[in-house]
Enzyme design. Structure first.
Site, PDB file in Angstrom:
ATOM      1  N   ASP A  27       0.800  -1.227   0.000  1.00  0.00           N
ATOM      2  CA  ASP A  27       0.000   0.000   0.000  1.00  0.00           C
ATOM      3  C   ASP A  27       0.834   1.278   0.000  1.00  0.00           C
ATOM      4  O   ASP A  27       0.286   2.374   0.109  1.00  0.00           O
ATOM      5  CB  ASP A  27      -0.932   0.012   1.216  1.00  0.00           C
ATOM      6  CG  ASP A  27      -1.946  -1.115   1.141  1.00  0.00           C
ATOM      7  OD1 ASP A  27      -2.459  -1.380   0.036  1.00  0.00           O
ATOM      8  OD2 ASP A  27      -2.209  -1.755   2.182  1.00  0.00           O
ATOM      9  N   HIS A  28       2.161   1.159  -0.104  1.00  0.00           N
ATOM     10  CA  HIS A  28       3.037   2.348  -0.053  1.00  0.00           C
ATOM     11  C   HIS A  28       4.045   2.305  -1.185  1.00  0.00           C
ATOM     12  O   HIS A  28       5.208   1.970  -0.954  1.00  0.00           O
ATOM     13  CB  HIS A  28       3.762   2.395   1.283  1.00  0.00           C
ATOM     14  CG  HIS A  28       4.397   3.708   1.598  1.00  0.00           C
ATOM     15  ND1 HIS A  28       5.688   4.012   1.260  1.00  0.00           N
ATOM     16  CD2 HIS A  28       3.926   4.797   2.238  1.00  0.00           C
ATOM     17  CE1 HIS A  28       5.990   5.226   1.691  1.00  0.00           C
ATOM     18  NE2 HIS A  28       4.923   5.712   2.295  1.00  0.00           N
ATOM     19  N   PHE A  29       3.788   2.606  -2.308  1.00  0.00           N
ATOM     20  CA  PHE A  29       2.587   3.057  -2.985  1.00  0.00           C
ATOM     21  C   PHE A  29       2.261   2.047  -4.063  1.00  0.00           C
ATOM     22  O   PHE A  29       3.178   1.581  -4.731  1.00  0.00           O
ATOM     23  CB  PHE A  29       2.819   4.442  -3.599  1.00  0.00           C
ATOM     24  CG  PHE A  29       3.100   5.497  -2.566  1.00  0.00           C
ATOM     25  CD1 PHE A  29       2.046   6.122  -1.907  1.00  0.00           C
ATOM     26  CD2 PHE A  29       4.393   5.850  -2.240  1.00  0.00           C
ATOM     27  CE1 PHE A  29       2.295   7.117  -0.963  1.00  0.00           C
ATOM     28  CE2 PHE A  29       4.639   6.838  -1.294  1.00  0.00           C
ATOM     29  CZ  PHE A  29       3.605   7.471  -0.651  1.00  0.00           C
ATOM     30  N   VAL A  56       7.743   2.297  -2.392  1.00  0.00           N
ATOM     31  CA  VAL A  56       8.841   3.025  -1.779  1.00  0.00           C
ATOM     32  C   VAL A  56       8.852   2.671  -0.296  1.00  0.00           C
ATOM     33  O   VAL A  56       7.795   2.553   0.326  1.00  0.00           O
ATOM     34  CB  VAL A  56       8.639   4.556  -1.957  1.00  0.00           C
ATOM     35  CG1 VAL A  56       9.713   5.344  -1.225  1.00  0.00           C
ATOM     36  CG2 VAL A  56       8.606   4.932  -3.426  1.00  0.00           C
TER      37      VAL A  56
END
Length: 151
Positions: free
Chosen positions: A43-45, A50
């Site tokens: 979820d990042h991203f 990252v």
């Protein structure tokens, strides 16, 4: 040197130390390679993963503060109010971190810590993280204490 890793209180997906390459009473150097399938990349991203700054900070704290603190406690630098036992665990009490580069999945990072002081169970260090190319990823001042669990 890597014997100290058995004392780390982290397990599985939250252990961010692969190797300790040097350690003494004044500092430590170690490394960690970020796993491409780590839980935080989903979820990042999405589509452009990252490493979150909080994970970079955690890697720096685990290698540069916790590993060094445990080493100091286990190897005879024990001081009044600082005793390492089965119920001991580290607490990060303060950080001041600057970030300079992104860290991507699969990258290896090297953390170097220099002790500023260690007394009464409180450790303060200057810590830097570099990537494999030698570029500075992040640097900062970290402090923490060793606490004993109440039973």
């Amino acid at each position: 040197m890597n014997d100290i890793l058995k004392y780390l209180p982290y397990k599985s997906s939250f252990l961010f130390v692969d190797n300790i390459t040097s350690i003494d009473e004044n500092g430590v150097t170690g490394d960690y390679t970020l796993k491409g399938d780590a839980f935080f990349y989903e979820d990042h991203f999405p589509g452009n993963p990252v490493t979150p700054g909080v994970i970079i900070t955690e890697i720096m704290a685990q290698i540069g503060l916790v590993v060094l603190g445990i080493y100091l406690m286990v190897n005879g630098s024990q001081q009044q109010g600082a005793v390492m036992n089965e119920g001991s665990f580290p607490l990060l009490t303060a950080t001041n971190v600057e970030f300079f580069k992104m860290v991507l999945p699969g990258e290896k990072v090297i953390v170097t810590s220099k002790k500023q002081y260690f007394r009464f169970g409180k450790l303060k260090c200057s810590i830097e993280m570099h990537n494999s190319a030698g570029d500075t990823v992040a640097k900062g001042i970290f402090s923490g204490i060793i606490k004993n669990a109440v039973k």
